[in-house]
Design a protein around this motif. Structure first.
Motif, PDB file in Angstrom:
ATOM      1  N   CYS A  89      34.420  34.749  55.726  1.00 63.60           N
ATOM      2  CA  CYS A  89      33.937  35.580  56.834  1.00 63.60           C
ATOM      3  C   CYS A  89      34.452  35.630  57.725  1.00 63.60           C
ATOM      4  O   CYS A  89      34.629  36.573  58.566  1.00 63.60           O
ATOM      5  CB  CYS A  89      32.356  34.520  56.847  1.00 63.60           C
ATOM      6  N   GLY A  90      35.299  34.792  58.158  1.00 60.16           N
ATOM      7  CA  GLY A  90      35.917  34.768  59.352  1.00 60.16           C
ATOM      8  C   GLY A  90      36.956  35.603  58.878  1.00 60.16           C
ATOM      9  O   GLY A  90      37.064  36.029  60.270  1.00 60.16           O
ATOM     10  N   CYS A  91      37.562  35.216  57.982  1.00 56.59           N
ATOM     11  CA  CYS A  91      39.168  36.204  57.582  1.00 56.59           C
ATOM     12  C   CYS A  91      38.498  37.825  57.938  1.00 56.59           C
ATOM     13  O   CYS A  91      39.282  38.418  58.229  1.00 56.59           O
ATOM     14  CB  CYS A  91      39.426  36.001  56.257  1.00 56.59           C
ATOM     15  N   THR A  92      37.717  38.718  57.002  1.00 53.89           N
ATOM     16  CA  THR A  92      37.405  39.577  56.834  1.00 53.89           C
ATOM     17  C   THR A  92      36.316  39.818  56.798  1.00 53.89           C
ATOM     18  O   THR A  92      35.430  41.019  57.026  1.00 53.89           O
ATOM     19  CB  THR A  92      37.869  40.063  54.715  1.00 53.89           C
ATOM     20  N   GLY A  93      35.080  38.849  56.930  1.00 50.77           N
ATOM     21  CA  GLY A  93      33.814  39.930  57.100  1.00 50.77           C
ATOM     22  C   GLY A  93      33.172  39.543  55.810  1.00 50.77           C
ATOM     23  O   GLY A  93      31.920  38.465  56.074  1.00 50.77           O
ATOM     24  N   GLY A  94      33.638  39.144  54.904  1.00 53.33           N
ATOM     25  CA  GLY A  94      33.100  38.582  53.906  1.00 53.33           C
ATOM     26  C   GLY A  94      31.956  39.603  53.104  1.00 53.33           C
ATOM     27  O   GLY A  94      31.780  40.801  52.864  1.00 53.33           O
TER      28      GLY A  94
END
Lengths: 137, 310
Positions: A89-94
């Protein structure tokens, strides 16, 4: 600059910002401080106030309410400060990437120095990411 | 004049006591880590922390509040700690004899760092810092009377001598004060007062990092926070040294006795660390009743026993 950089690398104090996280990444971050993984041997401590922080760990998807808080936290931190986005979630939004309240992954809001993907990332992965970040400085 | 500056800034004062205190701070963290079955930080970790804060990080001033007082408070704290270090360590190392009544001066100088933290926290204009400052103030009001009673008990035991040098001299000629019943009863309040002065865990409600996010130091960053860290290192050395001077016949630097001196300092710091690791943080109300009722009672009983020669 060599001495300053060396001291900075050896003593990273971490501030933990959880957005709209499902808490799994937070539990894995806390695992890094437990006896089994013990990041204090690298000089890493958990700081209570963002004024003492050198690294901001951001976990969870950032929604519209969190965005202002994250910007405020980033502006309150004394520079130089590193930002690490943790988890899918932090990297792409998941899975939240197309949600109506989603306000973009972390790197759209503040500059990010390292990404640690995984849902949740293992404590070994978090430690490996932080060591790579330290060595790249 | 140059000699006094040397005393203050190099040998028993700023440089020496901060280096020893930084190593003691590493010792404290390492013991904490070993108690929790962790590995612990490397030996030079306190120096890395200090130089990182001093040289690398930016200093942020609070928007509300008084910036000048906010920046002056760590300097007040450091100067109080350095003066106290000089007054405590000069008689302990047998360099000068001090002067009559220096126990009282040391008692006042040792409160200056805590008062400066309160000034700095209230000048920062942060509500959490204000909570921390008010807790620190209540803590000072509760432990200072106990600390004064402990010093009074030592004065009674040292046949009404008010200076640290003759307290140490009397112990070296007969036996250390901790070897008697009243000495042990005085040592227990003494070690808890030192614990509260250092802000270690049972009494760290002023800087409770999980509860009010470092409380008194919440707004400090960069070099002012480095100076606060330095003050804490110095206090971690001079308060155990002061206890050794009061109870355990001071430092002795002839031949093999150096080993005993080092072991005494390490033993007191070990005791403080073990108290810190085996206790939870207590509430400020509990701390007040702990010091004002129980520790004062113990100290008064010890003074009465000391008066009758036990």
């Amino acid at each position: 600059m060599g001495f300053k950089n060396f001291c900075f690398k050896k003593s990273l104090w971490v501030f933990h910002f959880a957005g709209a996280s499902c808490n799994n990444c937070d539990i894995e971050i806390l695992d890094c401080l437990t006896p089994r993984y013990d990041v204090e041997r690298f000089g890493i401590l958990l700081a209570g106030s963002v004024r003492h922080a050198d690294v901001i760990l951001v976990s969870g998807s950032i929604n519209m309410r969190d965005k202002d808080r994250l910007l405020e936290i980033y502006n309150q931190a004394p520079k130089p400060v590193l930002v690490v986005a943790i988890g899918g979630c932090g990297c792409t939004g998941g899975i939240f990437a197309e949600g109506i309240t989603f306000a973009g992954p972390v790197d759209k809001i503040i500059p990010v120095n390292a990404y640690i993907p995984g849902c949740p990332p293992k404590p070994e992965a978090i430690i490996a990411g932080i060591i790579k970040l330290v060595n790249s400085m | 004049m140059a000699l006094y500056l040397f005393y203050l800034l190099i040998f028993p004062g700023l440089l020496f006591s901060s280096v020893i205190g930084a190593f003691l701070s590493w010792f404290d963290r390492k013991i904490t880590a070993r108690v929790q079955f962790r590995k612990g930080p490397p030996l030079l970790q306190p120096f890395y922390d200090f130089f990182k804060l001093l040289l690398v990080k930016e200093t942020i001033l609070p928007k509300q509040g008084s910036p000048i007082l906010f920046l002056m408070a760590p300097i007040f704290a450091l100067s109080g700690a350095v003066l106290a270090a000089a007054f405590i360590l000069l008689p302990l190392f047998n360099i000068t004899t001090g002067f009559k009544g220096d126990l009282i001066v040391i008692f006042y100088l040792l409160t200056i760092p805590s008062f400066s933290y309160i000034i700095g926290s209230l000048a920062s204009g942060n509500p959490l810092a204000a909570v921390g400052g008010s807790r620190e103030m209540k803590l000072i009001m509760s432990y200072e009377s106990t600390f004064l009673l402990v010093i009074a008990g030592i004065i009674v035991k040292a046949s009404q001598n008010f200076d640290l040098n003759s307290v140490i001299f009397i112990q070296q000629n007969s036996s250390p004060f901790i070897g008697s019943i009243s000495g042990i009863l005085l040592f227990i309040p003494g070690i808890f007062c030192v614990q509260a002065k250092l802000g270690l865990v049972p009494f760290d409600m002023a800087e409770a990092e999980t509860e009010i996010a470092e409380g008194t130091f919440i707004e400090y960053s960069g070099s002012p926070y480095a100076i606060i860290k330095l003050t804490k290192y110095i206090m971690l050395f001079i308060l155990p040294a002061f206890l050794i001077g009061l109870f355990m016949n001071g430092f002795n630097l002839n031949g093999i006795n150096i080993l005993w001196t080092v072991l005494k300092v390490a033993g007191i710091v070990l005791l403080l660390t073990l108290i810190r690791n085996t206790n939870p943080r207590i509430k400020i109300k509990q701390a007040i009743s702990f010091f004002l009722v129980w520790m004062n009672l113990l100290a008064v009983v010890a003074i009465v026993l000391a008066f009758f020669g036990y």
